[in-house]
Write an enzyme that holds these catalytic residues in place. Sequence first.
Site, mmCIF file in Angstrom:
data_model
loop_
_atom_site.group_PDB
_atom_site.id
_atom_site.type_symbol
_atom_site.label_atom_id
_atom_site.label_comp_id
_atom_site.label_asym_id
_atom_site.label_seq_id
_atom_site.Cartn_x
_atom_site.Cartn_y
_atom_site.Cartn_z
ATOM 1 N N ASP A 37 -1.508 4.841 -4.687
ATOM 2 C CA ASP A 37 -0.522 4.475 -3.718
ATOM 3 C C ASP A 37 -0.963 4.692 -2.209
ATOM 4 O O ASP A 37 -0.133 4.928 -1.450
ATOM 5 C CB ASP A 37 0.837 4.957 -4.133
ATOM 6 C CG ASP A 37 1.759 4.396 -3.220
ATOM 7 O OD1 ASP A 37 1.497 2.997 -2.834
ATOM 8 O OD2 ASP A 37 2.988 4.665 -3.173
ATOM 9 N N ILE A 38 -2.422 4.413 -2.162
ATOM 10 C CA ILE A 38 -2.803 4.572 -0.742
ATOM 11 C C ILE A 38 -2.686 3.556 0.209
ATOM 12 O O ILE A 38 -2.780 2.215 -0.522
ATOM 13 C CB ILE A 38 -4.476 4.876 -0.879
ATOM 14 C CG1 ILE A 38 -4.700 6.250 -1.614
ATOM 15 C CG2 ILE A 38 -5.058 4.828 0.575
ATOM 16 C CD1 ILE A 38 -4.317 7.419 -0.838
#
Length: 333
Positions: A37-38
């Site tokens: 979830d960057i």
Amino acid sequence: IPVAISCRIIADAAAGLAYAHNAKDGEGNALHLVHRDIGPSNIMISYDGVTKVLDFGVAKAATASMQTQAGTLKGKLGYLAPEQLEGDPVDHRTDIFCLGIVLHEMLTGKRLFSGRNEVEMIMALRDREIVPPSFHNPDVPPELDTLVLEMLEREIGKRLDSASSAHSQLVSMATKLGCKGTTDVAKWMEAELGDTLAKRRQFEQEAVKAAREVRDEAKALANNERALFGGTAPQSMASGAFNAPFAGTYGSGTMGSGVGSGSMGSGSMGSGGSHSMLTRNRKMSSTALIVLGSLTAILVIGALVIGFWAGRTPTRTAIAQPTKMASVMIYAY
């Protein structure tokens, strides 16, 4: 954002990811941790210029027993790797692709994979040509173009292999371009966001001041209570006020020697029991006041924090105003 500052920010983020990717369990076995979830909302910068990767809430380790439900996506649309979109296995290179998206957007000030709706965004992720950042920003050097495109390689086998490599290359480029470390990032933040930082510091000072005032009030109440019950009054009540009535009223009668002079007169109830009970009650009351004051201080700080940040929506602002994405990343922490 200056190219050098962008390189340094993402270099530090890559260092954080490299640490996570290389993490091991207590027996020395690699966890193969993947963030998944960057994005801008999970890359924050502190006032001293240090970049931090946050929110490993959807991270996945090789030892995890849970499986992603079919038909669901882990991450934010617009910041997904192709393998996430297709439901294929993910590894550390998935995070590198997503970090490349953030770097590309910081260098260009434009969303890389945008669309009017989710379908268009998915099609952009799959098929849209990824142009070098220098196409939109001529200040980007050729070697940085090469690195960004290597991070954004759709075929996972051709993608940059490690976050450590991204870190070392970006640190080198940032240094060449004039950003030698986090101190320079902090100076840039101060110059660009001076008013915002000043307001934040003022808010923090007011919150601390309010908490101290509540704490001092609680201490004052506790001290007043000690002064009220800690002097001669409780002792006189125990030995005099209690004894005298019993000695006078019941002292000469049938109940005089048994009740007046005995157990309730000068015995356990008169001077010993009452004084002990008052002491215990006094301690309990003081403790309760201190605890109440501390809880009140926490509530005051919480209310101030909620009030200060109530109107801020970093992710929404980043989508609506992509050119201000860096500011969102900075003041959100």
